[in-house]
Design a protein around this motif. Structure first.
Motif, PDB file in Angstrom:
ATOM      1  N   TRP A   1       0.820  -1.209   0.000  1.00  0.00           N
ATOM      2  CA  TRP A   1       0.000   0.000   0.000  1.00  0.00           C
ATOM      3  C   TRP A   1       0.860   1.268   0.000  1.00  0.00           C
ATOM      4  CZ3 TRP A   1       0.355   3.755   3.684  1.00  0.00           C
ATOM      5  CH2 TRP A   1       0.883   3.399   4.937  1.00  0.00           C
ATOM      6  N   ARG A   2       2.043   1.189   0.603  1.00  0.00           N
ATOM      7  CA  ARG A   2       2.908   2.368   0.655  1.00  0.00           C
ATOM      8  C   ARG A   2       3.397   2.746  -0.745  1.00  0.00           C
ATOM      9  NH1 ARG A   2       4.850   2.946   6.227  1.00  0.00           N
ATOM     10  NH2 ARG A   2       4.290   1.081   7.424  1.00  0.00           N
ATOM     11  N   SER A   3       3.920   1.763  -1.459  1.00  0.00           N
ATOM     12  CA  SER A   3       4.415   2.044  -2.817  1.00  0.00           C
ATOM     13  C   SER A   3       3.271   2.450  -3.740  1.00  0.00           C
ATOM     14  CB  SER A   3       5.152   0.827  -3.368  1.00  0.00           C
ATOM     15  OG  SER A   3       4.322  -0.313  -3.386  1.00  0.00           O
ATOM     16  N   LYS A   4       2.095   1.856  -3.535  1.00  0.00           N
ATOM     17  CA  LYS A   4       0.940   2.200  -4.364  1.00  0.00           C
ATOM     18  C   LYS A   4       0.507   3.649  -4.123  1.00  0.00           C
ATOM     19  CE  LYS A   4      -3.770   0.716  -5.478  1.00  0.00           C
ATOM     20  NZ  LYS A   4      -4.855  -0.256  -5.152  1.00  0.00           N
ATOM     21  N   LEU A   5       0.471   4.054  -2.849  1.00  0.00           N
ATOM     22  CA  LEU A   5       0.084   5.425  -2.527  1.00  0.00           C
ATOM     23  C   LEU A   5       1.100   6.415  -3.083  1.00  0.00           C
ATOM     24  CD1 LEU A   5      -1.664   7.526  -1.130  1.00  0.00           C
ATOM     25  CD2 LEU A   5      -0.509   6.984   1.033  1.00  0.00           C
TER      26      LEU A   5
ATOM     27  N   ALA B   1      10.699  19.231  -4.650  1.00  0.00           N
ATOM     28  CA  ALA B   1      11.011  19.542  -3.251  1.00  0.00           C
ATOM     29  C   ALA B   1      10.124  18.765  -2.288  1.00  0.00           C
ATOM     30  CB  ALA B   1      10.860  21.045  -3.006  1.00  0.00           C
ATOM     31  N   VAL B   2       8.890  18.490  -2.701  1.00  0.00           N
ATOM     32  CA  VAL B   2       7.891  17.932  -1.787  1.00  0.00           C
ATOM     33  C   VAL B   2       7.860  16.412  -1.783  1.00  0.00           C
ATOM     34  CG1 VAL B   2       5.385  17.763  -1.382  1.00  0.00           C
ATOM     35  CG2 VAL B   2       6.441  19.985  -1.853  1.00  0.00           C
ATOM     36  N   PHE B   3       8.070  15.786  -2.918  1.00  0.00           N
ATOM     37  CA  PHE B   3       7.911  14.334  -2.975  1.00  0.00           C
ATOM     38  C   PHE B   3       8.844  13.590  -2.009  1.00  0.00           C
ATOM     39  CE2 PHE B   3       8.273  10.048  -4.812  1.00  0.00           C
ATOM     40  CZ  PHE B   3       6.928   9.702  -4.788  1.00  0.00           C
ATOM     41  N   PRO B   4      10.104  13.996  -1.838  1.00  0.00           N
ATOM     42  CA  PRO B   4      10.943  13.318  -0.843  1.00  0.00           C
ATOM     43  C   PRO B   4      10.389  13.420   0.583  1.00  0.00           C
ATOM     44  CG  PRO B   4      12.312  14.575  -2.355  1.00  0.00           C
ATOM     45  CD  PRO B   4      10.890  14.964  -2.632  1.00  0.00           C
ATOM     46  N   VAL B   5       9.742  14.525   0.898  1.00  0.00           N
ATOM     47  CA  VAL B   5       9.109  14.681   2.216  1.00  0.00           C
ATOM     48  C   VAL B   5       7.970  13.677   2.371  1.00  0.00           C
ATOM     49  CG1 VAL B   5       7.871  16.280   3.740  1.00  0.00           C
ATOM     50  CG2 VAL B   5       9.729  17.125   2.280  1.00  0.00           C
ATOM     51  N   LEU B   6       7.155  13.547   1.331  1.00  0.00           N
ATOM     52  CA  LEU B   6       6.044  12.598   1.372  1.00  0.00           C
ATOM     53  C   LEU B   6       6.544  11.157   1.424  1.00  0.00           C
ATOM     54  CD1 LEU B   6       3.628  14.260  -1.203  1.00  0.00           C
ATOM     55  CD2 LEU B   6       3.583  14.440   1.288  1.00  0.00           C
ATOM     56  N   GLU B   7       7.625  10.863   0.719  1.00  0.00           N
ATOM     57  CA  GLU B   7       8.213   9.523   0.785  1.00  0.00           C
ATOM     58  C   GLU B   7       8.608   9.179   2.216  1.00  0.00           C
ATOM     59  OE1 GLU B   7      10.509   7.994  -3.085  1.00  0.00           O
ATOM     60  OE2 GLU B   7      11.344   9.846  -2.267  1.00  0.00           O
ATOM     61  N   LYS B   8       9.241  10.113   2.890  1.00  0.00           N
ATOM     62  CA  LYS B   8       9.668   9.878   4.265  1.00  0.00           C
ATOM     63  C   LYS B   8       8.465   9.640   5.173  1.00  0.00           C
ATOM     64  CE  LYS B   8      12.443  11.887   7.987  1.00  0.00           C
ATOM     65  NZ  LYS B   8      13.281  13.039   8.414  1.00  0.00           N
ATOM     66  N   ILE B   9       7.403  10.430   4.977  1.00  0.00           N
ATOM     67  CA  ILE B   9       6.206  10.298   5.810  1.00  0.00           C
ATOM     68  C   ILE B   9       5.513   8.961   5.565  1.00  0.00           C
ATOM     69  CG2 ILE B   9       3.873  11.218   6.178  1.00  0.00           C
ATOM     70  CD1 ILE B   9       5.069  14.019   5.686  1.00  0.00           C
ATOM     71  N   VAL B  10       5.314   8.609   4.313  1.00  0.00           N
ATOM     72  CA  VAL B  10       4.588   7.384   3.981  1.00  0.00           C
ATOM     73  C   VAL B  10       5.375   6.135   4.378  1.00  0.00           C
ATOM     74  CG1 VAL B  10       3.680   5.994   2.071  1.00  0.00           C
ATOM     75  CG2 VAL B  10       3.256   8.460   2.126  1.00  0.00           C
ATOM     76  N   ASN B  11       6.690   6.146   4.224  1.00  0.00           N
ATOM     77  CA  ASN B  11       7.500   4.948   4.435  1.00  0.00           C
ATOM     78  C   ASN B  11       7.931   4.717   5.880  1.00  0.00           C
ATOM     79  OD1 ASN B  11       7.510   3.927   1.800  1.00  0.00           O
ATOM     80  ND2 ASN B  11       9.156   5.301   1.188  1.00  0.00           N
ATOM     81  N   GLN B  12       7.636   5.655   6.773  1.00  0.00           N
ATOM     82  CA  GLN B  12       8.050   5.476   8.159  1.00  0.00           C
ATOM     83  C   GLN B  12       7.303   4.299   8.810  1.00  0.00           C
ATOM     84  OE1 GLN B  12       6.828   9.018  10.262  1.00  0.00           O
ATOM     85  NE2 GLN B  12       4.823   8.919   9.350  1.00  0.00           N
TER      86      GLN B  12
ATOM     87  N   ASN C   1       1.274   1.987  15.554  1.00  0.00           N
ATOM     88  CA  ASN C   1      -0.164   2.159  15.346  1.00  0.00           C
ATOM     89  C   ASN C   1      -0.412   3.402  14.505  1.00  0.00           C
ATOM     90  OD1 ASN C   1      -0.498   4.544  17.228  1.00  0.00           O
ATOM     91  ND2 ASN C   1       0.225   3.012  18.710  1.00  0.00           N
ATOM     92  N   ILE C   2      -1.651   3.584  14.081  1.00  0.00           N
ATOM     93  CA  ILE C   2      -1.978   4.686  13.183  1.00  0.00           C
ATOM     94  C   ILE C   2      -1.775   6.048  13.849  1.00  0.00           C
ATOM     95  CG2 ILE C   2      -4.454   4.506  13.732  1.00  0.00           C
ATOM     96  CD1 ILE C   2      -2.871   5.683  10.389  1.00  0.00           C
ATOM     97  N   ALA C   3      -2.017   6.141  15.156  1.00  0.00           N
ATOM     98  CA  ALA C   3      -1.833   7.419  15.853  1.00  0.00           C
ATOM     99  C   ALA C   3      -0.363   7.817  15.869  1.00  0.00           C
ATOM    100  CB  ALA C   3      -2.373   7.327  17.276  1.00  0.00           C
ATOM    101  N   ALA C   4       0.515   6.860  16.201  1.00  0.00           N
ATOM    102  CA  ALA C   4       1.945   7.146  16.226  1.00  0.00           C
ATOM    103  C   ALA C   4       2.460   7.440  14.823  1.00  0.00           C
ATOM    104  CB  ALA C   4       2.696   5.968  16.838  1.00  0.00           C
ATOM    105  N   TYR C   5       1.919   6.753  13.834  1.00  0.00           N
ATOM    106  CA  TYR C   5       2.304   6.971  12.436  1.00  0.00           C
ATOM    107  C   TYR C   5       1.979   8.398  12.008  1.00  0.00           C
ATOM    108  CZ  TYR C   5       2.348   6.110   7.348  1.00  0.00           C
ATOM    109  OH  TYR C   5       2.591   6.160   5.990  1.00  0.00           O
ATOM    110  N   ILE C   6       0.798   8.862  12.356  1.00  0.00           N
ATOM    111  CA  ILE C   6       0.404  10.222  12.009  1.00  0.00           C
ATOM    112  C   ILE C   6       1.263  11.237  12.753  1.00  0.00           C
ATOM    113  CG2 ILE C   6      -1.464  11.913  12.184  1.00  0.00           C
ATOM    114  CD1 ILE C   6      -3.414   9.558  11.680  1.00  0.00           C
ATOM    115  N   GLN C   7       1.527  10.991  14.031  1.00  0.00           N
ATOM    116  CA  GLN C   7       2.342  11.921  14.803  1.00  0.00           C
ATOM    117  C   GLN C   7       3.751  12.039  14.228  1.00  0.00           C
ATOM    118  OE1 GLN C   7       2.252  11.412  19.047  1.00  0.00           O
ATOM    119  NE2 GLN C   7       3.970  12.778  19.399  1.00  0.00           N
ATOM    120  N   GLU C   8       4.359  10.924  13.869  1.00  0.00           N
ATOM    121  CA  GLU C   8       5.693  10.962  13.278  1.00  0.00           C
ATOM    122  C   GLU C   8       5.671  11.693  11.930  1.00  0.00           C
ATOM    123  OE1 GLU C   8       8.769  10.120  14.445  1.00  0.00           O
ATOM    124  OE2 GLU C   8       7.612  10.030  16.297  1.00  0.00           O
TER     125      GLU C   8
END
Length: 233
Positions: free
Chosen positions: A78-82, A98-109, A113-120
């Motif tokens: 799902w990460r690679s698909k998103l 400039a933005v896509f590397p930021v999103l890669e870091k966020i999605v791949n972390q 749980n989902i709460a900790a994932y969102i916080q990170e």
């Protein structure tokens, strides 16, 4: 000391970021019931000129479980698909590089749980945008989950020694300004103004998409100005 409390949302719309940016401490309300088909693990981006709803898959998600108890799906596809969807949709956007590397870091972390994932994810996003607000999850700090609704919000404000509490405008029917005033806390509601910008590929502007869309079409100084486009009532 200004405080806000919200359930954790993944890469939310600009109003959520406006709220976070304007307070000293932002509390993730993560030990309350998960909401199916809500905004915790879903949001909208622009795909082929139309709004598209993406979803982060979860393991055994249920409204009978707390947000902080729900794990992400163990299927890594799902990460690679998103990310592929984001790449295909925005690779011609002016700030994609400039933005896509930021999103890669966020999605791949990785997160428990989902709460900790969102916080990170917010740690990365806020660093990029220059937002210095402190984030605290309710599940780890306050020990007051026996309290309900407004009583619990007030208790968190008191524990944080807040003298001002800001809530999104949708909560006007839920909270009583006089009750907050009796505890020495000023209560305000944030009303976002409509933010517009050049949206590549859309025949007409589609508002209130994920912050992803704003990031792709605007530089950081422009976004910083958008963070101030609200009124407190």
């Amino acid at each position: 000391m200004t405080l806000a409390i919200m359930q954790p949302y993944f890469l939310p719309y600009i109003g959520y970021l406006q709220l976070m940016n304007t307070v000293d401490t932002f509390v993730f309300y993560d030990d309350v019931a998960f909401i199916n088909r809500g905004w915790i693990n879903r949001n909208r981006i622009l795909v082929n000129g139309k709004d598209f709803l993406f979803t982060i898959p979860l393991k055994d998600a249920s409204q009978n479980r707390r947000i902080c108890e729900i794990e992400l799906s163990s299927d890594a596809k799902w990460r690679s698909k998103l990310l592929k969807t984001m790449e295909q949709s925005y690779r011609k956007a002016p700030y994609y590089a400039a933005v896509f590397p930021v999103l890669e870091k966020i999605v791949n972390q990785e997160a428990p749980n989902i709460a900790a994932y969102i916080q990170e994810g917010f740690v990365t996003l806020n660093q990029f945008l220059g937002i210095n607000t402190k984030i605290i999850p309710t599940s780890t700090v306050y020990g007051n989950d026996h309290l309900k609704a407004q009583e619990r919000i007030l208790d968190i404000c008191k524990q944080e020694k807040a003298n001002r509490y800001i809530n999104p405008i949708g909560g006007m029917e839920l909270y009583d300004k006089s009750l907050f005033a009796d505890s020495g806390i000023d209560l305000f509601f944030l009303q976002s103004k409509r933010v517009t910008y050049q949206q590549a590929g859309a025949s007409e502007f589609i508002p209130w998409l994920s912050i992803i869309d704003i990031l792709m079409h605007n530089d950081v100084p422009a976004i910083r100005k958008m963070l101030d486009e609200f009124e407190l009532v």
